[in-house]
Scaffold this motif. Structure first.
Motif, PDB file in Angstrom:
ATOM      1  N   ASN A 111       0.820  -1.137   0.001  1.00 22.71           N
ATOM      2  CA  ASN A 111       0.041   0.101  -0.065  1.00 22.71           C
ATOM      3  C   ASN A 111       0.873   1.361   0.057  1.00 22.71           C
ATOM      4  OD1 ASN A 111      -2.500  -1.585   0.031  1.00 22.71           O
ATOM      5  ND2 ASN A 111      -2.155  -1.793   2.456  1.00 22.71           N
ATOM      6  N   TRP A 112       1.893   1.216  -0.779  1.00 26.29           N
ATOM      7  CA  TRP A 112       2.861   2.353  -0.846  1.00 26.29           C
ATOM      8  C   TRP A 112       2.580   3.601  -1.980  1.00 26.29           C
ATOM      9  CZ3 TRP A 112       5.319   3.540  -5.640  1.00 26.29           C
ATOM     10  CH2 TRP A 112       5.008   2.410  -6.443  1.00 26.29           C
ATOM     11  N   ALA A 116       3.188   7.527  -1.809  1.00 24.79           N
ATOM     12  CA  ALA A 116       4.384   7.861  -3.016  1.00 24.79           C
ATOM     13  C   ALA A 116       3.740   9.070  -3.851  1.00 24.79           C
ATOM     14  CB  ALA A 116       4.603   6.784  -4.001  1.00 24.79           C
ATOM     15  N   HIS A 117       2.293   9.082  -4.125  1.00 34.72           N
ATOM     16  CA  HIS A 117       1.802  10.174  -4.676  1.00 34.72           C
ATOM     17  C   HIS A 117       1.866  11.411  -4.011  1.00 34.72           C
ATOM     18  CE1 HIS A 117       0.410   8.416  -8.303  1.00 34.72           C
ATOM     19  NE2 HIS A 117      -0.051   7.271  -7.661  1.00 34.72           N
ATOM     20  N   TRP A 124       9.034  15.739  -4.012  1.00 35.32           N
ATOM     21  CA  TRP A 124      10.310  15.221  -3.538  1.00 35.32           C
ATOM     22  C   TRP A 124      10.328  13.991  -4.246  1.00 35.32           C
ATOM     23  CZ3 TRP A 124      10.359  14.832   2.823  1.00 35.32           C
ATOM     24  CH2 TRP A 124      10.202  16.226   3.306  1.00 35.32           C
ATOM     25  N   SER A 125       9.276  13.287  -5.073  1.00 36.80           N
ATOM     26  CA  SER A 125       9.705  12.218  -5.768  1.00 36.80           C
ATOM     27  C   SER A 125       9.091  12.371  -6.990  1.00 36.80           C
ATOM     28  CB  SER A 125       9.247  10.930  -4.974  1.00 36.80           C
ATOM     29  OG  SER A 125       7.698  10.880  -4.875  1.00 36.80           O
ATOM     30  N   GLU A 126       9.374  11.236  -8.172  1.00 39.28           N
ATOM     31  CA  GLU A 126       8.752  11.398  -9.246  1.00 39.28           C
ATOM     32  C   GLU A 126       8.433   9.850  -9.961  1.00 39.28           C
ATOM     33  OE1 GLU A 126      10.655  13.994 -11.985  1.00 39.28           O
ATOM     34  OE2 GLU A 126      12.705  12.763 -11.740  1.00 39.28           O
ATOM     35  N   PHE A 127       7.407   9.815 -10.707  1.00 35.03           N
ATOM     36  CA  PHE A 127       7.443   8.557 -11.431  1.00 35.03           C
ATOM     37  C   PHE A 127       7.849   8.479 -12.826  1.00 35.03           C
ATOM     38  CE2 PHE A 127       3.907   7.755  -8.299  1.00 35.03           C
ATOM     39  CZ  PHE A 127       4.056   6.724  -7.835  1.00 35.03           C
ATOM     40  N   PHE A 128       8.425   7.495 -13.258  1.00 31.87           N
ATOM     41  CA  PHE A 128       9.007   7.500 -14.697  1.00 31.87           C
ATOM     42  C   PHE A 128       9.042   5.853 -14.887  1.00 31.87           C
ATOM     43  CE2 PHE A 128      12.767   6.725 -12.286  1.00 31.87           C
ATOM     44  CZ  PHE A 128      13.593   5.721 -12.923  1.00 31.87           C
ATOM     45  N   GLU A 129       9.095   5.873 -16.403  1.00 23.96           N
ATOM     46  CA  GLU A 129       8.991   4.386 -16.785  1.00 23.96           C
ATOM     47  C   GLU A 129      10.706   4.070 -17.395  1.00 23.96           C
ATOM     48  OE1 GLU A 129       6.097   3.717 -19.984  1.00 23.96           O
ATOM     49  OE2 GLU A 129       4.693   2.732 -18.563  1.00 23.96           O
TER      50      GLU A 129
END
Length: 683
Positions: A111-112, A116-117, A124-129
């Motif tokens: 359930n992270w 993360a969102h 502070w963070s970002e999603f990428f592929e």
């Protein structure tokens, strides 16, 4: 075609071709040579996942810290005091010194995603592929040392190195244990050093784990495995490893000849004589060995074909100057060649297929601390169930075959269509007692257990070893000395190393002596030599006993007196006189139908439109139609036409003209039909 019938493209799955120009050229050539629809050939060269629309690139969602997130140590205590899940995600990313894939975060922090969102919203963070690293990629160990080579091995490796960057077909003929695999490995090492990749083909899944382990321990590069025992996801991952350039070596069975390796510099075909390289059921009936040679030719790279008993086609290519042949003699640290002897069954008492002489030899070798291998190429308990009263024999109701007795399972089974039924205690026709007749591996194992109860035993056949893991379990018991007797079918002849086996007993050698199939003698000679190679490995001398009721047969005498070389010379002379392959070219048009009349009518119609009249002297001849050796199989009737020619171009030209017309026949709609170019069996 009417443009109105064309469908619009829904989506472009891949931005770049998944089949490069060189592999496409091979597939188009295969479609033309084997006369199979190009679309099906191309489709068959791809893993199921790609056929279903998966991306050739494996992308995975990753999460990483931004510059702000990496510099937030001072404010993290206060900002994340009431957000423990966000703090846990932030700490994991901080410790990773890079990014973490979503799959790993799933395992580490359930359930992270919501946390993360929230970190993304903080900046502070970002999603990428990122292109994923499939699980099929092998984490390589450090490269291991190579053993010292013999002069003969050095000569072969020098020849392979000299051929780098040019096409050369090299036939490596060496007795079992002479070091063929070491030649493969050092040739692969040189190929990798030049910045190229290597493809290694093996005939059976059972050989793959042993070979892979040797390559893993030697090379510090990722490997990819391609064989039919892989699941769809595993196969797709292995394909991606090769296609994306991560795998530097691909090891696999027949279909691996289409592996999309980049910068391919060497192809190795181990046990090149093995019939498993030929696709014989369904789809395009290709030979992986022949396609490996063709692929090497198109790429301008060397191909190494290895075997202790090369196919007659390969030996003829040597004689014609198309292949180079190198011989690996028995190594100096090996025992002397095993002693071959015939046991005349006409003068012996026989129990459960074992002669008195064979039983005494087994006792002698076991008493001396050796291991014993008993070979019989027939699984099950007995091939026939017979009524002692009326003579009834248990038939398969869907095939022209008898049901095989499987005593331990208490079943009757057909080894051709898979039919299965309970083992009756009495004859269903007259009620009298029934008894099993003949021997299979199960019965031989039972008989040996009765005679030698003090020795442990294992059996290796399709009933006891249905997977690579099963094969490893059985062979491991022999290698560790836990089993002193091994009973098996042809599975035991293929590349297994049993150092303590000192006696091999061949029980049913006569099966291949009088077959109507023109390749039967070749297969029998290869099997005997291959199984004999299991005896006398390492420093122990070996003995091979062949039971036969025909000890005077020329084939057996040739093998005893002159070995495989002598047999091959005689067999090639016979083939040349008869103009059979490799001195002639053949193809089979096969048809099957529920009604025998439909199969026959189709073949008669196909012959009629060929333009080849019976008795006419032409470059191509058609023989038949005739029923197949097993005319009824799995409820369908099978028949065939044989097309032959002295020259390949004449045969290919005829097939190109003839097959489109065959496809339009009205009779073709009532049958299943296929063409087999260069068939291994003509029955």
């Amino acid at each position: 075609m009417d443009p109105a019938r064309l469908r619009k493209v829904i989506d472009v799955v891949d931005a770049e071709p998944v089949i490069d120009a060189s592999l496409l050229s091979l597939l188009v050539w295969a479609a033309d040579y084997y006369h199979h629809p190009p679309g099906e050939v191309l489709f068959g060269a791809l893993p199921v996942g790609l056929r279903s629309g998966s991306d050739a690139h494996s992308m995975e969602l990753h999460l990483r810290l931004t510059d702000a997130g990496r510099g937030a140590q001072a404010e993290a205590d206060s900002a994340l005091r009431r957000a423990p899940k966000q703090r846990a995600v932030w700490e994991q990313l901080l410790g990773a010194e890079g990014s973490l894939p979503a799959s790993l975060l799933d395992a580490m922090l359930p359930n992270w995603r919501a946390a993360a969102h929230a970190l993304v919203e903080r900046g502070w963070s970002e999603f990428f592929e990122r292109e994923s690293q499939p699980a099929a990629t092998v984490t390589p160990p450090a490269a291991g040392p190579a053993p010292a080579l013999t002069d003969a091995q050095k000569q072969v490796i020098d020849a392979i190195d000299a051929a780098a960057g040019t096409f050369a077909s090299i036939l490596l003929q060496g007795v079992t244990g002479s070091g063929k695999t070491e030649v493969y490995m050092q040739a692969v090492a040189a190929t990798l050093a030049r910045g190229h990749t290597a493809l290694v083909l093996v005939p059976e899944i059972g050989l793959t784990p042993q070979l892979v382990e040797r390559f893993r321990s030697r090379f510090g590069v990722p490997l990819a495995l391609l064989h039919s025992a892989l699941g769809d996801a595993e196969r797709l991952a292995a394909w991606r490893n090769a296609w994306q350039g991560r795998a530097r070596i691909v090891i696999g069975t027949r279909s691996a000849v289409f592996a999309p390796l980049r910068d391919l510099g060497l192809i190795v075909v181990d046990e090149e004589h093995d019939s498993s390289y030929k696709q014989q059921e369904g789809g395009c009936r290709y030979s992986a060995r022949d396609l490996a040679v063709r692929r090497a030719q198109q790429l301008g790279i060397p191909v190494v074909l290895g075997s202790a008993t090369p196919a007659l086609e390969s030996l003829q290519n040597v004689h014609a100057g198309r292949y180079q042949r190198f011989l690996l003699p028995r190594r100096a640290d090996q025992a002397a060649a095993p002693r071959l002897a015939l046991i005349d069954l006409r003068t012996q008492a026989v129990h459960a297929g074992l002669s008195a002489a064979a039983r005494l030899a087994i006792e002698r070798h076991l008493g001396a601390g050796g291991q014993v291998l008993v070979y019989i190429n027939r699984r099950g308990f007995a091939p026939t169930l017979l009524c002692t009263g009326c003579g009834w024999i248990a038939p398969c109701h869907s095939c022209d075959a008898r049901m095989t007795v499987h005593q331990h399972a208490n079943r009757l089974r057909c080894h051709h269509c898979g039919a299965d039924e309970p083992l009756p205690e009495n004859c269903p026709r007259c009620g009298y007692a029934v008894k099993p007749v003949g021997q299979g591996t199960e019965r031989v194992e039972t008989a040996l257990a009765e005679v030698f109860p003090q020795y442990s035993m294992v059996r290796l056949d399709r009933d006891t070893a249905r997977s690579a893991q099963d094969i490893e379990r059985v062979t491991g018991a022999v290698l560790r000395g836990e089993a002193r007797i091994l009973v098996g079918t042809q599975m035991i002849t293929k590349g297994h190393h049993f150092p303590d086996v000192t006696l091999v007993v061949v029980l049913n050698a006569d099966q291949g002596l009088f077959s109507t199939d023109f390749r039967a003698a070749e297969r029998l000679a290869q099997t005997i030599v291959q199984v004999a190679g299991r005896a006398g490995r390492a420093e122990r001398p070996g003995e091979v006993l062949i039971q036969t009721e025909f000890p005077e047969h020329p084939l057996l005498q040739e093998l005893l007196e002159r070995g495989y070389e002598g047999f091959a010379d005689t067999a090639l002379a016979e083939r040349a006189a008869a103009q059979w392959p490799p001195f002639g070219r053949i193809a089979l048009l096969r048809a099957s139908a529920r009604d025998v009349a439909h199969a026959t009518a189709f073949l008669i119609a196909a012959r009629r439109i060929s333009g080849l009249d019976e008795g006419q002297r032409t470059a191509v001849k058609i023989l038949g139609p005739v029923p197949a050796a097993m005319a009824r199989r799995a409820g369908r009737h099978h028949a065939q036409l044989l097309i032959e020619s002295a020259e390949r171009p004449a045969l290919q030209g005829f097939l190109r003209r003839w097959l489109p017309a065959v496809d339009t026949l009205a009779e073709a709609r009532r049958v299943r039909w296929s063409l087999d170019v260069d068939p291994l069996e003509t029955q």
